[in-house]
Design an enzyme around this catalytic site. Sequence first.
Site, PDB file in Angstrom:
ATOM      1  N   ARG A 155     -13.147  40.691   9.136  1.00 45.36           N
ATOM      2  CA  ARG A 155     -14.627  40.724   9.184  1.00 45.36           C
ATOM      3  C   ARG A 155     -15.115  41.833  10.104  1.00 45.36           C
ATOM      4  O   ARG A 155     -16.100  42.509   9.830  1.00 45.36           O
ATOM      5  CB  ARG A 155     -15.154  39.371   9.699  1.00 45.36           C
ATOM      6  CG  ARG A 155     -15.068  38.253   8.693  1.00 45.36           C
ATOM      7  CD  ARG A 155     -15.286  36.916   9.373  1.00 45.36           C
ATOM      8  NE  ARG A 155     -16.574  36.848  10.034  1.00 45.36           N
ATOM      9  CZ  ARG A 155     -16.838  36.076  11.101  1.00 45.36           C
ATOM     10  NH1 ARG A 155     -15.900  35.300  11.612  1.00 45.36           N
ATOM     11  NH2 ARG A 155     -18.018  36.064  11.633  1.00 45.36           N
ATOM     12  N   THR A 209     -14.765  36.616  28.486  1.00 42.80           N
ATOM     13  CA  THR A 209     -14.336  35.897  29.696  1.00 42.80           C
ATOM     14  C   THR A 209     -12.888  36.248  30.074  1.00 42.80           C
ATOM     15  O   THR A 209     -12.556  36.379  31.251  1.00 42.80           O
ATOM     16  CB  THR A 209     -14.483  34.379  29.463  1.00 42.80           C
ATOM     17  OG1 THR A 209     -15.851  34.126  29.149  1.00 42.80           O
ATOM     18  CG2 THR A 209     -14.099  33.572  30.684  1.00 42.80           C
ATOM     19  N   SER A 253     -15.647  30.024  12.152  1.00 42.89           N
ATOM     20  CA  SER A 253     -14.779  30.704  13.110  1.00 42.89           C
ATOM     21  C   SER A 253     -14.800  29.986  14.466  1.00 42.89           C
ATOM     22  O   SER A 253     -13.753  29.653  15.037  1.00 42.89           O
ATOM     23  CB  SER A 253     -15.259  32.154  13.265  1.00 42.89           C
ATOM     24  OG  SER A 253     -14.605  32.782  14.332  1.00 42.89           O
ATOM     25  N   LYS A 280     -11.684  26.799  15.900  1.00 46.03           N
ATOM     26  CA  LYS A 280     -10.904  26.874  17.141  1.00 46.03           C
ATOM     27  C   LYS A 280     -11.206  25.673  18.041  1.00 46.03           C
ATOM     28  O   LYS A 280     -10.331  25.132  18.702  1.00 46.03           O
ATOM     29  CB  LYS A 280     -11.219  28.183  17.875  1.00 46.03           C
ATOM     30  CG  LYS A 280     -10.589  29.395  17.188  1.00 46.03           C
ATOM     31  CD  LYS A 280     -11.050  30.708  17.785  1.00 46.03           C
ATOM     32  CE  LYS A 280     -12.468  31.031  17.407  1.00 46.03           C
ATOM     33  NZ  LYS A 280     -12.877  32.413  17.466  1.00 46.03           N
ATOM     34  N   LYS A 281     -12.466  25.265  18.071  1.00 48.14           N
ATOM     35  CA  LYS A 281     -12.852  24.156  18.950  1.00 48.14           C
ATOM     36  C   LYS A 281     -12.297  22.831  18.412  1.00 48.14           C
ATOM     37  O   LYS A 281     -11.868  21.973  19.190  1.00 48.14           O
ATOM     38  CB  LYS A 281     -14.376  24.081  19.091  1.00 48.14           C
ATOM     39  CG  LYS A 281     -14.958  25.309  19.759  1.00 48.14           C
ATOM     40  CD  LYS A 281     -14.438  25.453  21.181  1.00 48.14           C
ATOM     41  CE  LYS A 281     -14.706  26.818  21.758  1.00 48.14           C
ATOM     42  NZ  LYS A 281     -14.047  27.037  23.061  1.00 48.14           N
ATOM     43  N   ASP A 294     -15.548  21.180  26.808  1.00 49.51           N
ATOM     44  CA  ASP A 294     -15.592  22.654  26.784  1.00 49.51           C
ATOM     45  C   ASP A 294     -16.991  23.128  26.459  1.00 49.51           C
ATOM     46  O   ASP A 294     -17.790  22.386  25.873  1.00 49.51           O
ATOM     47  CB  ASP A 294     -14.598  23.192  25.741  1.00 49.51           C
ATOM     48  CG  ASP A 294     -14.298  24.684  25.920  1.00 49.51           C
ATOM     49  OD1 ASP A 294     -14.755  25.276  26.920  1.00 49.51           O
ATOM     50  OD2 ASP A 294     -13.596  25.236  25.062  1.00 49.51           O
ATOM     51  N   LYS A 295     -17.289  24.354  26.851  1.00 53.12           N
ATOM     52  CA  LYS A 295     -18.522  25.017  26.424  1.00 53.12           C
ATOM     53  C   LYS A 295     -18.130  26.352  25.782  1.00 53.12           C
ATOM     54  O   LYS A 295     -17.048  26.893  26.030  1.00 53.12           O
ATOM     55  CB  LYS A 295     -19.510  25.232  27.584  1.00 53.12           C
ATOM     56  CG  LYS A 295     -19.027  25.979  28.786  1.00 53.12           C
ATOM     57  CD  LYS A 295     -19.069  27.478  28.746  1.00 53.12           C
ATOM     58  CE  LYS A 295     -20.376  28.128  28.446  1.00 53.12           C
ATOM     59  NZ  LYS A 295     -20.219  29.642  28.532  1.00 53.12           N
ATOM     60  N   HIS A 296     -19.032  26.854  24.930  1.00 56.08           N
ATOM     61  CA  HIS A 296     -18.735  28.116  24.270  1.00 56.08           C
ATOM     62  C   HIS A 296     -20.028  28.881  24.086  1.00 56.08           C
ATOM     63  O   HIS A 296     -21.046  28.296  23.716  1.00 56.08           O
ATOM     64  CB  HIS A 296     -18.070  27.853  22.912  1.00 56.08           C
ATOM     65  CG  HIS A 296     -17.560  29.097  22.251  1.00 56.08           C
ATOM     66  ND1 HIS A 296     -16.350  29.663  22.581  1.00 56.08           N
ATOM     67  CD2 HIS A 296     -18.096  29.887  21.301  1.00 56.08           C
ATOM     68  CE1 HIS A 296     -16.157  30.746  21.846  1.00 56.08           C
ATOM     69  NE2 HIS A 296     -17.209  30.914  21.062  1.00 56.08           N
ATOM     70  N   SER A 297     -19.986  30.167  24.348  1.00 55.00           N
ATOM     71  CA  SER A 297     -21.186  30.995  24.191  1.00 55.00           C
ATOM     72  C   SER A 297     -20.993  31.941  23.020  1.00 55.00           C
ATOM     73  O   SER A 297     -19.874  32.397  22.751  1.00 55.00           O
ATOM     74  CB  SER A 297     -21.399  31.794  25.474  1.00 55.00           C
ATOM     75  OG  SER A 297     -22.217  32.903  25.236  1.00 55.00           O
TER      76      SER A 297
HETATM   77  N1  URA Z   1     -17.270  34.124  18.016  1.00 52.35           N
HETATM   78  C1  URA Z   1     -16.252  33.707  17.234  1.00 52.35           C
HETATM   79  O1  URA Z   1     -15.298  33.097  17.695  1.00 52.35           O
HETATM   80  N2  URA Z   1     -16.325  33.955  15.920  1.00 52.35           N
HETATM   81  C2  URA Z   1     -17.366  34.607  15.351  1.00 52.35           C
HETATM   82  O2  URA Z   1     -17.370  34.783  14.161  1.00 52.35           O
HETATM   83  C3  URA Z   1     -18.413  35.037  16.178  1.00 52.35           C
HETATM   84  C4  URA Z   1     -18.345  34.768  17.521  1.00 52.35           C
END
Ligand code: URA
Length: 464
Positions: free
Chosen positions: A173, A125, A188, A192-193, A85-88
Site C-alpha cells: 500500500r 515511537t 491494518s 495487529k491489536k 494498550d493505546k494506539h495513535s
Molecule cells: N497505521 C497502521 O498500522 N496501518 C495503517 O494502515 C495506517 C496506520
Amino acid sequence: MTPTPAEIIRTKRDGGVHSEAELRSLVQGISDQSWADSQVAAWAMAVLLRGLNPQERHGLTRAMAHSGRVLDWSAVRGLHGPILDKHSTGGVGDKVSLIVAPLVAACGGVVPMISGRGLGHTGGTLDKLESLPGFQVHLSDAALHETLREAGCAIIGAGPDLAPADRRLYAIRDVTATVESLDLITASILSKKLAAGLQALVMDVKVGSGAVMPELPRALALARSLVEVATAEGLPIRALITDMGQVLGRTAGHALEVREAMQLLNDPPLVSELAYSPHGGDALQGGARLLWLSVLQAAHLLVMGGLQPDLPTAWEAALKALNSGAAAERFARMVALQGGPADVWRDAGLASAPCMVAVWPANTKSGRVIAIDSRALGMAVLRLGGGRARPGDVIDPRVGLSDVLGVGEAFSPERPLAVLHAADEAQATSVAREVAEAFEWVEETQTVPPRALVVQEVTPPAAA
Ligand code: URA
C-alpha cells in the site's frame, strides 16, 4: 472451488461484495506469497475506490488478525493486571505512548505496547525509543514476559509472526497510493491489536494539519469504523479524536521527544492539579497539553480494564501515579529491561545536535500564532535527517524542533516560533525558512482562541 486472485480482484473492481471465504483466501495468498505484489496492489486499489461493506471489513480484519500468531497472555505467569494498550494514527511530536505505558503500568495495568516506525511526516515511537543507547524494540518471548512482569509495560515492534498479512499488505500500500483507504487502515490497525490479545484499547485518532486524516469527517469515519469493527470482534474500545493542528508538547524529533516525555514524567507541570473535565485540556499549551492528553488516555484504559470505576476517579489515580514518581520508576525499569541505560534518570545518554537556531518569521519578531501547518513541521524534521522518506532510511535522532509554540501563543524577540536542532549550519539554514512558513500569525494584540484538544469521543453504542 476457491476463486483465483484475478476473480477476487474482478469482484471488487466491479463493485461486488467479497464472501468470507474469498477474504480468507486472499489473506492466505498475501501471507504465503502466492498472490503476486501486482495482484495485491490491484486489489488494494479496487478496495480504495470501491470500499468494503461492514461485513467485509470485519471479515478482512479477522482473517488478517489470524494470519499469524494470536497472543494468549493467560498462560504467562506473573502478569496480574488487565492487558491494555493505546494506539495513535500518528502525528508530529506525538509522544503520548512514552507517558501512557508507564502510567498505566503504575496503576495496575499490563501494557504490551506494539508500536510502529515513522514514515513521511509522522514520527514513530520505536524510532524515538531507539535514541536511548542500547534500547531493544525486538524482544524474545521470555524477555518480553520478564519486562512486563517487572515493569508492567514494554514498547516493542510487531514480530514477523504477528499479523504477517498486514506487514506485506502495508508495504505494498505504501508504494501504490493506497494507504488512505479507511477500510484498509481499519483492518491494518485492528488486525495487529486483535492478534496482540488485548483486553481493552484506546484509539487516538488524530485530526488537523499534521494528521493522516486532516479533515474531521474522515477522522470521524475512521474512528467509527475502528470502534465498530473492534466491538464486533469483542475488543472493548474507545476512540478519542484529538488535535494535531499543532505539535503535541514542545518538541518534534526523536531524542528531543524522549527528553521531553522524561521531563514530564519526572517533574509534571501544574496539570497535575487539574480535576478531570471533558474540555479541560483545550486551553493548555506545551507540556501541560501533552500531559493532559496522556493522563486522559491512561484514565480511559484504567476504567476499561476494570481497575477504576469511572473517569474522574481514574484520572485521580493516574495523577497520583505521576506525582508520586511511580510512573517515572516504571519507565526507568522498562528502559533498563529493554537494554537501554541502566539508570535512565542518572544518565539517559541522549545525543544532542551540534547546531541550534531560533526561528522567527522573515519580517518580524513579534506576533501571535493563529494556525500551524504541522505536516510541514514534520516534513522539516524529516529534511533535517530526523525522518524517513522510505522504509529503511537511517534517522539522525539528534535533530528536530524544540520550544515550538502552539496556536494562540505569542512570539517576541525573546521567544521564537521554535528552535531548530540540526547536524550543521548549512542544514539549519536550508530548513529554517520552511519552519517559519509553517506558522500563520497575526498582530500580538489580537486574541486567538485555543484549539480544542479532544474534539470528539466515539464509544460503542452500549457504552455511550
Ligand atoms: N497505521 C497502521 O498500522 N496501518 C495503517 O494502515 C495506517 C496506520
